[in-house]
Design a protein around this motif. Structure first.
Motif, PDB file in Angstrom:
ATOM      1  N   VAL A  54       0.852  -1.189   0.000  1.00 43.54           N
ATOM      2  CA  VAL A  54       0.000   0.000   0.000  1.00 43.54           C
ATOM      3  C   VAL A  54       0.887   1.238   0.000  1.00 43.54           C
ATOM      4  CG1 VAL A  54      -1.785   1.270   1.254  1.00 43.54           C
ATOM      5  CG2 VAL A  54      -1.787  -1.223   1.266  1.00 43.54           C
ATOM      6  N   SER A  73      -1.527  -2.688   6.774  1.00 43.83           N
ATOM      7  CA  SER A  73      -0.923  -1.364   6.636  1.00 43.83           C
ATOM      8  C   SER A  73      -0.517  -0.857   7.998  1.00 43.83           C
ATOM      9  CB  SER A  73      -1.933  -0.367   6.052  1.00 43.83           C
ATOM     10  OG  SER A  73      -2.142  -0.602   4.706  1.00 43.83           O
TER      11      SER A  73
ATOM     12  N   CYS B 102      -6.484   1.506   3.739  1.00 37.67           N
ATOM     13  CA  CYS B 102      -6.302   2.143   2.434  1.00 37.67           C
ATOM     14  C   CYS B 102      -5.733   3.543   2.505  1.00 37.67           C
ATOM     15  CB  CYS B 102      -7.603   2.125   1.643  1.00 37.67           C
ATOM     16  SG  CYS B 102      -8.770   3.380   2.166  1.00 37.67           S
ATOM     17  N   ASP B 156      -5.893   0.671  -1.534  1.00 39.83           N
ATOM     18  CA  ASP B 156      -4.933   1.764  -1.527  1.00 39.83           C
ATOM     19  C   ASP B 156      -5.598   2.942  -2.224  1.00 39.83           C
ATOM     20  OD1 ASP B 156      -2.724   3.341  -1.410  1.00 39.83           O
ATOM     21  OD2 ASP B 156      -1.360   1.934  -2.384  1.00 39.83           O
TER      22      ASP B 156
END
Lengths: 259, 302
Positions: A54, A73, B102, B156
């Motif tokens: 990401v 993430s 994201c 993302d």
């Protein structure tokens, strides 16, 4: 027509799982059976891991173990929530979520909170929290597809993401689980095997320091079996840590020659 | 990603600082040279990839990337009883999620404000474009039909979310494999086991021929950022945050206009600007169609 139409919509759904759960697989109790994916009892699934999945995160990783696909993430270190008390050491904040299509039947995942807490506990010991006082590091995981042994994959993937984010760590954390099925110990179980298991063990450890950060045991175990299972898990963890290490090295080396 | 700009390393830091402190001036100086910070020309979209079948637990799925913007779309089919008003029609439920992974702006428990807006836009476009004839989702008239749950996850977020989400949705539907079902004695719909195709199953499948959903037309979109008299195709999130307004054009595969959306902003868009955007979307349509067809034919080979 009205009589049949009056049935609740749920009765129509063509779900295989409901019928399967009632009938306990007799297969697993026998001495010799073959695992659904053809692996040996002590064999792990193929592990694929990549960092920098990401772009907008400080660090991230993607892990694919068989059908279990996880993305993590890491954000921060960044400002802690306003309501938080002053703290000399950094804070770790973990969250695990599932996609609606991760499991066989849609939207059937409930134990996210549980997983978030377990992930927090597993990682906490490996992070040098003193290196980012007053701030928070956020670790967010999304399970894209659940194929069994989800939590160990999430933990290992999160540790890789933390390393990718440049967070100071004592060591990488690797995690592995074993299911107790009938008379056998089954390494790295898939969903189907997990649903029939008599007991399970999960170990999270820092292999190069020889320290265990988390160990969970459920079910009915005998002491020698526990011992055997621990050996299996620790061995798998150290092998997984090697894969993770080489993945980090790979990510670090070609960056200079990137176009 | 290569960053053009300071060619020698000594000025690298300064360029970065300038970019953070004066983002607008940084971008406007680029625009004067008709180039963008990532090296693209103004009308060019970022590199696009489509991977079909990313998730095996769904009936159809696709992972698409436009630059760094990544979307995962999956379709799951469930059997439902059709409504009284439309007994021979199935149903499609579209949802768009932005999980906290994201973007740094999304925190768990606090859903992003953008997500519901994109979800509504997507559902409007997919249902109104005539891509799927809801009658094709019917199994037994008045008794059973498919309910298609389309869930799109942003993995993302780096600008042009709607474009990437729509592309992944279209790709997921083109990858969709409808499971074979048959009617049991009690009038229920049951799943025919996958491996049993060769051996004679006791009941005749209801939908033997309809394993693939027929897609009548495919909607594709292009978002353009408008700034003064510049038009920037496929903006990144950095560009989106600076530019004055945006315009999203949705065309179907034959080039007809499906939807046009300009969500406010500080400036008006002149007719000529809108026409330019539509022209850019036409060009982009050809590119994306090619990429999707390639992904589908790659899939068929495997």
């Amino acid at each position: 027509m009205a009589a049949k139409g009056g049935a609740a919509p749920a009765t129509y759904s063509p779900s295989l799982t409901t019928s399967k759960e009632k009938r306990r697989a007799p297969l697993f109790s026998e001495a010799d059976w073959v695992r659904p994916d053809g692996r040996g009892f002590h064999q792990c699934r193929l592990a694929f891991m990549r960092t920098a999945a990401v772009n907008s995160a400080s660090g991230s990783a993607y892990a694919e173990f068989g059908n279990t696909k996880v993305m993590v993430s890491v954000f921060g270190p960044r400002e802690s929530k306003k309501a938080m008390m002053y703290s000399d050491v950094g804070r770790l904040n973990c969250n695990v979520s599932y996609t609606t299509f991760a499991t066989a039947s849609r939207g059937q995942v409930s134990d996210n909170k549980d997983f978030s807490a377990m992930l927090h506990k597993a990682l906490e010991g490996s992070i040098i929290l003193e290196s980012f006082p007053k701030t928070t590091v956020d670790v967010f995981a999304l399970v894209m597809e659940s194929g069994g042994s989800d939590l160990p994959v999430i933990i290992s993937c999160a540790s890789l993401a933390l390393a990718d984010a440049g967070i100071m760590l004592y060591d990488l954390v690797a995690s592995a689980s074993v299911s107790y099925l009938g008379k056998n110990l089954v390494m790295d179980p898939i969903t189907e095997e997990e649903s029939y298991q008599d007991g399970s063990m999960m170990i999270t450890c820092m292999p190069s320091r020889n320290e265990v950060t988390q160990l969970t045991l459920t079910g009915d175990w005998s002491t020698p079996k526990i011992h055997e299972a621990m050996e299996l898990c620790l061995d798998a963890c150290s092998k997984l840590a090697k894969i993770m290490r080489s993945c980090l090295k790979e990510a670090a080396s070609p960056s200079q020659v990137e176009e | 990603m290569a960053v053009t700009g300071g060619s020698d390393l000594s000025s690298e830091m300064e360029v970065d600082a300038f970019r953070r402190l004066f983002p607008l001036r940084f971008h406007e100086r680029h625009l004067l040279e008709s180039i963008r910070p990532d090296g693209r020309s103004l009308g060019k979209a970022r590199d696009t990839t489509i991977a079909l079948g990313a998730v095996t637990s769904a009936n159809g799925s696709a992972l698409t990337k436009i630059g760094c913007t990544t979307m995962l779309a999956a379709v799951k089919l469930e059997v439902m009883t059709p409504t009284q008003e439309s007994p021979d029609e199935g149903c499609i439920a579209v949802d768009f999620h932005m999980p906290p992974i994201c973007s740094p702006a999304v925190r768990p428990g606090r859903p992003s404000e953008v997500a519901p807006v994109v979800a509504k836009q997507l559902s409007d476009v997919i249902l109104s474009s005539g891509m799927i004839n809801l009658k094709d989702l019917s199994l037994v008239s008045g008794k059973a039909a498919w309910m298609a749950y389309l869930d799109i996850y942003c993995l993302d977020a780096d600008g042009s979310l709607f474009d990437a989400a729509l592309l992944s949705a279209v790709a997921a539907f083109s990858h969709l494999q409808i499971p074979v079902v048959s009617l049991s004695d009690e009038g229920r719909i049951v799943l025919v086991p996958e491996g049993n195709g060769g051996g004679k199953f006791e009941k005749e499948p209801v939908n033997k021929e309809k394993r693939k959903l027929k897609l009548c037309t495919l909607p594709f979109s292009l978002t353009c950022a408008l700034h003064k008299n510049y038009i920037l195709a496929d903006p990144t999130s950095e560009e989106e945050s600076i530019m004055e307004t945006q315009l999203t054009v949705v065309l179907d595969s034959s080039g007809l206009l499906v939807s046009l959306n300009k969500p406010g902003g500080s400036v008006f868009a002149h007719t000529s600007v809108i026409q330019d955007c539509v022209a850019l979307a036409r060009q982009r349509l050809k590119e994306v169609k090619l990429i999707l067809n390639e992904a589908i034919s790659d899939m068929d080979v495997d």
